[in-house]
Scaffold this motif. Structure first.
Motif, PDB file in Angstrom:
ATOM      1  N   LYS A  77      48.874  36.622  39.664  1.00  0.00           N
ATOM      2  CA  LYS A  77      47.579  36.713  40.348  1.00  0.00           C
ATOM      3  C   LYS A  77      47.317  38.149  40.808  1.00  0.00           C
ATOM      4  O   LYS A  77      46.227  38.690  40.582  1.00  0.00           O
ATOM      5  CB  LYS A  77      47.560  35.771  41.549  1.00  0.00           C
ATOM      6  N   LEU A  81      44.281  40.728  39.467  1.00  0.00           N
ATOM      7  CA  LEU A  81      43.124  40.855  40.357  1.00  0.00           C
ATOM      8  C   LEU A  81      42.218  41.988  39.889  1.00  0.00           C
ATOM      9  O   LEU A  81      42.689  43.101  39.641  1.00  0.00           O
ATOM     10  CB  LEU A  81      43.585  41.168  41.789  1.00  0.00           C
ATOM     11  N   MET A  85      37.551  43.113  43.433  1.00  0.00           N
ATOM     12  CA  MET A  85      38.016  42.123  44.406  1.00  0.00           C
ATOM     13  C   MET A  85      38.962  42.769  45.421  1.00  0.00           C
ATOM     14  O   MET A  85      38.926  42.468  46.610  1.00  0.00           O
ATOM     15  CB  MET A  85      38.699  40.955  43.709  1.00  0.00           C
ATOM     16  N   ILE A  86      39.788  43.670  44.960  1.00  0.00           N
ATOM     17  CA  ILE A  86      40.712  44.373  45.857  1.00  0.00           C
ATOM     18  C   ILE A  86      39.923  45.214  46.855  1.00  0.00           C
ATOM     19  O   ILE A  86      40.211  45.212  48.055  1.00  0.00           O
ATOM     20  CB  ILE A  86      41.699  45.240  45.047  1.00  0.00           C
TER      21      ILE A  86
END
Length: 99
Positions: A77, A81, A85-86
């Motif tokens: 995951k 990513l 999103m981070i």
């Protein structure tokens, strides 16, 4: 039909010394690109990520295997990513009040 291996059996590190050395160099901060890739592949094997967790003879073995597999899933995951999103997560963290 071959029985699935017991999930609590230790990793056969003596049969995989190149993996052991790769982990040692990673820990020292000197792992090569090839060693880093070997480590990621080995972590998927060690955690049983691509294996079926279910053990028909034992609920405990199934639970243990799923616990190991969960670690592999978390690694996959994080690796997958998307950058956006981070960044969103970093922004939310900055905006939330301290506890």
């Amino acid at each position: 039909m071959t029985k699935a291996p017991a999930p609590y059996e230790p990793y056969l590190w003596a049969d995989n010394l190149n993996v052991v050395y790769a982990f040692k160099t990673l820990n020292a901060g000197t792992a090569s690109e090839e060693q880093q890739k070997l480590i990621m592949k080995s972590l998927m094997d060690i955690t049983g990520y691509y294996d079926l967790s279910y053990r028909p003879d034992s609920e405990r073995d199934t639970a243990f295997a799923e616990g190991k597999r969960f670690i592999g899933a978390q690694l996959v995951k994080m690796v997958n990513l998307p950058g956006a999103m981070i960044e969103q997560s970093k922004q939310r963290k900055k905006q939330s009040p301290p506890k």
